[in-house]
Structure formats: C-alpha cells, structure tokens
Design a protein around this motif. Structure first.
Motif, PDB file in Angstrom:
ATOM      1  N   ASP A 188       0.815  -1.231  -0.058  1.00  0.00           N
ATOM      2  CA  ASP A 188      -0.247  -0.028   0.003  1.00  0.00           C
ATOM      3  C   ASP A 188       0.850   1.283   0.152  1.00  0.00           C
ATOM      4  O   ASP A 188       1.761   1.277   0.876  1.00  0.00           O
ATOM      5  N   ILE A 189       0.559   2.203  -0.888  1.00  0.00           N
ATOM      6  CA  ILE A 189       1.349   3.505  -0.779  1.00  0.00           C
ATOM      7  C   ILE A 189       1.150   4.265   0.340  1.00  0.00           C
ATOM      8  O   ILE A 189       1.945   5.412   0.652  1.00  0.00           O
ATOM      9  N   ASN A 190      -0.124   3.991   1.150  1.00  0.00           N
ATOM     10  CA  ASN A 190      -0.107   4.878   2.467  1.00  0.00           C
ATOM     11  C   ASN A 190      -0.283   3.827   3.593  1.00  0.00           C
ATOM     12  O   ASN A 190      -1.322   3.545   3.958  1.00  0.00           O
ATOM     13  N   PRO A 191       0.895   3.315   3.936  1.00  0.00           N
ATOM     14  CA  PRO A 191       0.481   2.058   4.973  1.00  0.00           C
ATOM     15  C   PRO A 191       0.313   2.540   6.369  1.00  0.00           C
ATOM     16  O   PRO A 191       0.580   3.682   6.745  1.00  0.00           O
ATOM     17  N   GLN A 192      -0.826   1.787   6.796  1.00  0.00           N
ATOM     18  CA  GLN A 192      -1.412   2.004   8.220  1.00  0.00           C
ATOM     19  C   GLN A 192      -0.714   1.076   9.189  1.00  0.00           C
ATOM     20  O   GLN A 192      -1.226   0.904  10.499  1.00  0.00           O
ATOM     21  N   ALA A 193       0.001   0.410   8.771  1.00  0.00           N
ATOM     22  CA  ALA A 193       1.005  -0.601   9.525  1.00  0.00           C
ATOM     23  C   ALA A 193       2.295  -0.943   9.146  1.00  0.00           C
ATOM     24  O   ALA A 193       2.645  -0.725   7.788  1.00  0.00           O
ATOM     25  N   TYR A 252      -2.005 -10.991  12.345  1.00  0.00           N
ATOM     26  CA  TYR A 252      -2.225 -10.039  11.284  1.00  0.00           C
ATOM     27  C   TYR A 252      -3.707  -9.943  11.109  1.00  0.00           C
ATOM     28  O   TYR A 252      -4.392 -10.658  11.699  1.00  0.00           O
ATOM     29  N   ARG A 253      -4.036  -8.851  10.566  1.00  0.00           N
ATOM     30  CA  ARG A 253      -5.290  -8.287  10.333  1.00  0.00           C
ATOM     31  C   ARG A 253      -5.728  -8.125   8.762  1.00  0.00           C
ATOM     32  O   ARG A 253      -4.616  -7.897   8.050  1.00  0.00           O
ATOM     33  N   THR A 254      -6.836  -8.942   8.440  1.00  0.00           N
ATOM     34  CA  THR A 254      -7.406  -8.742   6.979  1.00  0.00           C
ATOM     35  C   THR A 254      -8.693  -7.934   7.185  1.00  0.00           C
ATOM     36  O   THR A 254      -9.455  -8.069   7.802  1.00  0.00           O
ATOM     37  N   VAL A 255      -8.558  -7.008   6.257  1.00  0.00           N
ATOM     38  CA  VAL A 255      -9.739  -6.091   5.923  1.00  0.00           C
ATOM     39  C   VAL A 255     -10.362  -5.792   4.679  1.00  0.00           C
ATOM     40  O   VAL A 255      -9.387  -5.732   3.831  1.00  0.00           O
ATOM     41  N   MET A 256     -11.403  -5.853   4.343  1.00  0.00           N
ATOM     42  CA  MET A 256     -12.117  -5.704   3.086  1.00  0.00           C
ATOM     43  C   MET A 256     -13.274  -4.721   3.308  1.00  0.00           C
ATOM     44  O   MET A 256     -14.329  -5.057   3.866  1.00  0.00           O
ATOM     45  N   ASN A 257     -13.079  -3.375   3.079  1.00  0.00           N
ATOM     46  CA  ASN A 257     -14.053  -2.467   3.141  1.00  0.00           C
ATOM     47  C   ASN A 257     -15.162  -2.449   1.943  1.00  0.00           C
ATOM     48  O   ASN A 257     -14.724  -2.958   0.717  1.00  0.00           O
ATOM     49  N   CYS A 258     -16.289  -1.903   2.080  1.00  0.00           N
ATOM     50  CA  CYS A 258     -17.345  -1.789   1.165  1.00  0.00           C
ATOM     51  C   CYS A 258     -17.997  -0.603   1.180  1.00  0.00           C
ATOM     52  O   CYS A 258     -18.907  -0.441   2.217  1.00  0.00           O
ATOM     53  N   LEU A 281      -2.652  -6.249   7.140  1.00  0.00           N
ATOM     54  CA  LEU A 281      -1.828  -5.516   8.042  1.00  0.00           C
ATOM     55  C   LEU A 281      -1.138  -6.255   8.870  1.00  0.00           C
ATOM     56  O   LEU A 281      -1.852  -6.929   9.677  1.00  0.00           O
ATOM     57  N   ALA A 282       0.132  -5.898   9.173  1.00  0.00           N
ATOM     58  CA  ALA A 282       1.000  -6.608  10.364  1.00  0.00           C
ATOM     59  C   ALA A 282       2.090  -5.767  10.651  1.00  0.00           C
ATOM     60  O   ALA A 282       2.236  -4.678  10.438  1.00  0.00           O
ATOM     61  N   GLY A 283       2.762  -6.429  11.751  1.00  0.00           N
ATOM     62  CA  GLY A 283       3.890  -5.650  12.523  1.00  0.00           C
ATOM     63  C   GLY A 283       4.051  -4.970  13.750  1.00  0.00           C
ATOM     64  O   GLY A 283       4.825  -4.227  13.897  1.00  0.00           O
ATOM     65  N   MET A 314      -2.531  -4.601  17.323  1.00  0.00           N
ATOM     66  CA  MET A 314      -3.736  -3.665  16.787  1.00  0.00           C
ATOM     67  C   MET A 314      -4.800  -4.204  17.618  1.00  0.00           C
ATOM     68  O   MET A 314      -5.103  -4.975  18.232  1.00  0.00           O
ATOM     69  N   GLY A 315      -5.157  -2.885  18.190  1.00  0.00           N
ATOM     70  CA  GLY A 315      -6.540  -2.739  19.068  1.00  0.00           C
ATOM     71  C   GLY A 315      -7.614  -3.196  18.473  1.00  0.00           C
ATOM     72  O   GLY A 315      -7.867  -3.223  17.201  1.00  0.00           O
ATOM     73  N   TRP A 316      -8.838  -3.532  19.275  1.00  0.00           N
ATOM     74  CA  TRP A 316     -10.122  -3.500  18.768  1.00  0.00           C
ATOM     75  C   TRP A 316     -11.106  -2.458  19.817  1.00  0.00           C
ATOM     76  O   TRP A 316     -10.846  -2.728  20.763  1.00  0.00           O
ATOM     77  N   PRO A 317     -12.086  -2.193  19.248  1.00  0.00           N
ATOM     78  CA  PRO A 317     -12.383  -1.869  17.762  1.00  0.00           C
ATOM     79  C   PRO A 317     -11.187  -0.739  17.372  1.00  0.00           C
ATOM     80  O   PRO A 317     -10.666  -0.013  17.843  1.00  0.00           O
ATOM     81  N   PRO A 318     -11.126  -0.913  15.840  1.00  0.00           N
ATOM     82  CA  PRO A 318     -10.160  -0.100  15.172  1.00  0.00           C
ATOM     83  C   PRO A 318     -10.798   1.264  14.741  1.00  0.00           C
ATOM     84  O   PRO A 318     -10.602   1.643  13.574  1.00  0.00           O
ATOM     85  N   TYR A 319     -11.055   1.960  15.845  1.00  0.00           N
ATOM     86  CA  TYR A 319     -11.580   3.436  15.630  1.00  0.00           C
ATOM     87  C   TYR A 319     -10.471   4.401  14.946  1.00  0.00           C
ATOM     88  O   TYR A 319      -9.247   4.135  15.222  1.00  0.00           O
ATOM     89  N   THR A 320     -10.959   5.127  14.156  1.00  0.00           N
ATOM     90  CA  THR A 320     -10.167   6.267  13.616  1.00  0.00           C
ATOM     91  C   THR A 320     -10.562   7.589  13.664  1.00  0.00           C
ATOM     92  O   THR A 320     -11.938   7.601  14.406  1.00  0.00           O
TER      93      THR A 320
END
Length: 121
Positions: free
Chosen positions: A30-35, A82-88, A104-106, A109-115
């Motif tokens: 990803d060009i804008n990595p979140q992890a 690691y986490r896998t996510v598919m947004n819709c 995502l890994a490394g 990662m907490g839950w819930p994944p609030y932004t």
C-alpha cells in the motif's frame, strides 16, 4: 465497471511494489501504509464492491484470503498475527472501487479499530 487505479496496476500502466502474482490475483504494498506491513491483495477480475461479488466469485474471494495467509507465512509474521480487512462502500472508507483485501501486520492492533473520522460520527 470503469478502469480503476488497480486495473492500471494489473495492466502495468502505473508502477507498484508487487510482492505476489498469479493468474487470479496480485498483491502489492500500500502506498499509504497503516502498519509496518500493509499489503493489498486484489483479484485481476474487476469487481467494484463486496455487494457485487457473484456466486461464481466465491472461489476467487477465498483465493484472496489464501494468498494473504501464504504471504503472512512467507514474510514471517503469520505466528505473531495479522489483520485482514475488506471495506465496502464510501462509508467504510473504500476509495478504490475494485475489491481488495488489506493485509496489515507488524504491530499490535487494538479493537475496535476506531479512527478519528469514526469518532467524529
């Protein structure tokens, strides 16, 4: 479906840091990595959203998860997790309308994944 950024990556019209490819899928950084590790696993078949996945696409979607697991093992973070996510859709944060699985890994990662955006809602 109109051509997307991911279609252009598949067709090699724009560059990407590709880490895996087969006849069905492509995975790239990803060009804008979140992890520390943030890969996108995409099908070569253009499908806009999860809502557009047809019955005949079930194996294709399973293949994306298989690729994610394969990459996690090969890159050495499968055991740590690691986490896998598919947004819709737009409200989920989907910005490219070609289904893609975020891997995502490394880092823990907490839950819930609030932004920040979700906290404001």
């Amino acid at each position: 479906m109109s051509e997307t950024l991911f279609t252009k990556i598949i067709n090699r019209e724009i560059p990407a840091d590709i880490v895996y490819e087969d006849d069905i899928s492509l995975a790239f950084r990803d060009i804008n990595p979140q992890a520390p590790v943030h890969l996108l696993v995409i099908p070569k078949k253009a499908i806009a959203t999860i809502n557009d996945i047809g019955e005949d696409d079930r194996e294709l979607v399973g293949h994306l998860y298989w690729v994610a697991g394969k990459l996690a093992k090969e890159m050495g973070f499968a055991e740590d997790g690691y986490r896998t996510v598919m947004n819709c859709g737009e409200n989920s944060g989907q910005t490219v309308f070609h289904i893609h699985l975020h891997l995502l890994a490394g880092k823990p990662m907490g839950w819930p994944p609030y932004t920040d955006r979700m906290k404001q809602a």
